[in-house]
Design a protein around this motif. Sequence first.
Motif, PDB file in Angstrom:
ATOM      1  N   THR A 158      -9.190  -1.896   2.139  1.00  0.00           N
ATOM      2  CA  THR A 158      -7.985  -1.370   2.792  1.00  0.00           C
ATOM      3  C   THR A 158      -6.727  -1.604   1.956  1.00  0.00           C
ATOM      4  O   THR A 158      -5.816  -0.784   1.964  1.00  0.00           O
ATOM      5  CB  THR A 158      -7.812  -1.986   4.192  1.00  0.00           C
ATOM      6  OG1 THR A 158      -7.842  -3.422   4.094  1.00  0.00           O
ATOM      7  CG2 THR A 158      -8.912  -1.523   5.133  1.00  0.00           C
ATOM      8  N   ILE A 159      -6.671  -2.713   1.238  1.00  0.00           N
ATOM      9  CA  ILE A 159      -5.539  -2.949   0.339  1.00  0.00           C
ATOM     10  C   ILE A 159      -5.552  -1.926  -0.793  1.00  0.00           C
ATOM     11  O   ILE A 159      -4.524  -1.346  -1.150  1.00  0.00           O
ATOM     12  CB  ILE A 159      -5.576  -4.383  -0.227  1.00  0.00           C
ATOM     13  CG1 ILE A 159      -5.263  -5.401   0.882  1.00  0.00           C
ATOM     14  CG2 ILE A 159      -4.582  -4.537  -1.382  1.00  0.00           C
ATOM     15  CD1 ILE A 159      -5.467  -6.841   0.465  1.00  0.00           C
ATOM     16  N   TYR A 160      -6.742  -1.680  -1.342  1.00  0.00           N
ATOM     17  CA  TYR A 160      -6.856  -0.748  -2.464  1.00  0.00           C
ATOM     18  C   TYR A 160      -6.613   0.692  -2.032  1.00  0.00           C
ATOM     19  O   TYR A 160      -5.848   1.424  -2.677  1.00  0.00           O
ATOM     20  CB  TYR A 160      -8.254  -0.871  -3.084  1.00  0.00           C
ATOM     21  CG  TYR A 160      -8.536   0.132  -4.173  1.00  0.00           C
ATOM     22  CD1 TYR A 160      -8.135  -0.096  -5.479  1.00  0.00           C
ATOM     23  CD2 TYR A 160      -9.206   1.327  -3.890  1.00  0.00           C
ATOM     24  CE1 TYR A 160      -8.377   0.823  -6.492  1.00  0.00           C
ATOM     25  CE2 TYR A 160      -9.457   2.257  -4.882  1.00  0.00           C
ATOM     26  CZ  TYR A 160      -9.045   1.996  -6.184  1.00  0.00           C
ATOM     27  OH  TYR A 160      -9.285   2.923  -7.164  1.00  0.00           O
ATOM     28  N   ARG A 161      -7.243   1.098  -0.934  1.00  0.00           N
ATOM     29  CA  ARG A 161      -7.218   2.512  -0.585  1.00  0.00           C
ATOM     30  C   ARG A 161      -5.956   2.931   0.173  1.00  0.00           C
ATOM     31  O   ARG A 161      -5.453   4.042  -0.004  1.00  0.00           O
ATOM     32  CB  ARG A 161      -8.456   2.858   0.251  1.00  0.00           C
ATOM     33  CG  ARG A 161      -8.609   4.351   0.494  1.00  0.00           C
ATOM     34  CD  ARG A 161     -10.040   4.755   0.602  1.00  0.00           C
ATOM     35  NE  ARG A 161     -10.195   6.197   0.472  1.00  0.00           N
ATOM     36  CZ  ARG A 161     -11.329   6.852   0.700  1.00  0.00           C
ATOM     37  NH1 ARG A 161     -12.402   6.177   1.051  1.00  0.00           N
ATOM     38  NH2 ARG A 161     -11.389   8.149   0.555  1.00  0.00           N
ATOM     39  N   PHE A 162      -5.450   2.044   1.024  1.00  0.00           N
ATOM     40  CA  PHE A 162      -4.311   2.421   1.872  1.00  0.00           C
ATOM     41  C   PHE A 162      -3.049   1.612   1.574  1.00  0.00           C
ATOM     42  O   PHE A 162      -2.043   1.777   2.255  1.00  0.00           O
ATOM     43  CB  PHE A 162      -4.688   2.272   3.353  1.00  0.00           C
ATOM     44  CG  PHE A 162      -5.995   2.913   3.709  1.00  0.00           C
ATOM     45  CD1 PHE A 162      -6.189   4.273   3.566  1.00  0.00           C
ATOM     46  CD2 PHE A 162      -7.052   2.139   4.175  1.00  0.00           C
ATOM     47  CE1 PHE A 162      -7.404   4.866   3.885  1.00  0.00           C
ATOM     48  CE2 PHE A 162      -8.275   2.712   4.501  1.00  0.00           C
ATOM     49  CZ  PHE A 162      -8.451   4.086   4.352  1.00  0.00           C
ATOM     50  N   ASP A 163      -3.139   0.701   0.581  1.00  0.00           N
ATOM     51  CA  ASP A 163      -2.014  -0.141   0.199  1.00  0.00           C
ATOM     52  C   ASP A 163      -1.501  -0.967   1.380  1.00  0.00           C
ATOM     53  O   ASP A 163      -0.296  -1.148   1.567  1.00  0.00           O
ATOM     54  CB  ASP A 163      -0.873   0.718  -0.379  1.00  0.00           C
ATOM     55  CG  ASP A 163       0.120  -0.127  -1.177  1.00  0.00           C
ATOM     56  OD1 ASP A 163      -0.285  -1.173  -1.696  1.00  0.00           O
ATOM     57  OD2 ASP A 163       1.294   0.260  -1.258  1.00  0.00           O
ATOM     58  N   TRP A 164      -2.440  -1.484   2.182  1.00  0.00           N
ATOM     59  CA  TRP A 164      -2.066  -2.291   3.337  1.00  0.00           C
ATOM     60  C   TRP A 164      -1.556  -3.657   2.900  1.00  0.00           C
ATOM     61  O   TRP A 164      -2.020  -4.239   1.905  1.00  0.00           O
ATOM     62  CB  TRP A 164      -3.261  -2.471   4.263  1.00  0.00           C
ATOM     63  CG  TRP A 164      -3.535  -1.276   5.130  1.00  0.00           C
ATOM     64  CD1 TRP A 164      -2.889  -0.082   5.116  1.00  0.00           C
ATOM     65  CD2 TRP A 164      -4.545  -1.173   6.142  1.00  0.00           C
ATOM     66  NE1 TRP A 164      -3.410   0.764   6.057  1.00  0.00           N
ATOM     67  CE2 TRP A 164      -4.435   0.125   6.703  1.00  0.00           C
ATOM     68  CE3 TRP A 164      -5.521  -2.025   6.628  1.00  0.00           C
ATOM     69  CZ2 TRP A 164      -5.276   0.575   7.726  1.00  0.00           C
ATOM     70  CZ3 TRP A 164      -6.364  -1.596   7.651  1.00  0.00           C
ATOM     71  CH2 TRP A 164      -6.228  -0.309   8.191  1.00  0.00           C
TER      72      TRP A 164
END
Length: 412
Positions: free
Chosen positions: A245-251
């Motif tokens: 989620t950090i990688y794909r959505f920059d959460w």
Amino acid sequence: MTARAPGRHALAFIFVTVLIDTIGFGIVIPVFPKLVMEINGGDISEAARIAGWLAFAYAAMQFLSGPLMGNLSDRFGRRPVLIASLLAFAVDYVIMGFAGSLALLFVGRLVAGFTGACYASAYAYLADVTPPEKRAHHFGIVGMAFGFGFIIGPALGGLLAEYGVRVPFFAAAALAFANAIYGWLVLPESLPKEKRRPIDLRRANPVGALLQLRALHPSVLALAAALFVWQVAHQALQGTWAFYTIYRFDWTEAAVGLSLAAVGLAAAIVQGGVTGIVIPKLGERRTVILGMSTGIAAYVIYGLTSVGWGMYVGIAVGALAGLVYPSLTAMMSQQVEETAQGELQGALSSLASLATIIGPPVMTQLFAAFSGPAAPVHVPGVAFFLAAGLGLLSLTMALRAPRAGASAAAGT
């Protein structure tokens, strides 16, 4: 103290034990990627690789020690094993909070893995004090603690991260230590001395414990195999959620924490309320089919979605997957003598650890390989697609497992 019969305090302690351990586990998930990057440097893909091997170290140690701890609880009682496990987790989180090197992080994981029999002993405790026909429901109630833990833990971890990436580790240590003290004060022993048995070293090891599953009942071995494959699939969520989620959505850490809190809320609703309604109506076997089918669909959604809110759609769709573990565990527990409930749970703990040995390295390495700059094809959701395939295999195995005793009757 240990002579008292288990009552409301004891059952509450089991619930709180699982709750606090899950809070402690969940509280560090949002900050773990940044902690690894702070210590080792590198990008998010490299941090995912390292995190996979840290999970491997924990699970490998738990795999080796789980059956021994289960047999110790059959010999000396559940209470001392539970309390020792909680103290070990407290030490683990302190070590990780102070860690300035990857080596120290690995030491912390090994310490916790050695005595990480808390869940196995907790379920054995429940089996001691619960009639067979109510075990699925009570296992579900304790499963609700996992849900609440994942509501509170990741959300709290995301908030505490504002004060530093190490603060959540010290908070987790304090929770585990407080629960150990609580257990020392209120927990009675659930296994009377006349029902205890000597330790058999041939069975107090992972190979012997897994072989013993075959001797318990044919359906136990088949269902345990299905549960094992399902748990390997689940490692896609456990191992890659924060990184993905950090990688794909920059959460942010807070966004990761809130999403995991949503996972916990869904699990709490299902295991705390739906379990007691669905299992009596459908039976354990049909409940397993329902839970696995929704879980497979959720994995596909996680892997395909290109927007952050799609993860919440997957959470809603996959909520009923929380029915799988209590149903399968109850079906197996019904086929085992009361004197061997700890051994069964120790063997299942070894299987869960073996799944964690295999799952995180595979899932995190896949994520890193298909998301990093050198990726041959950009498919960051590949771990979830693998999980869906494994879930389908697990469902097939569960359907083909022989029906036996109460499990068969309930599923017809």
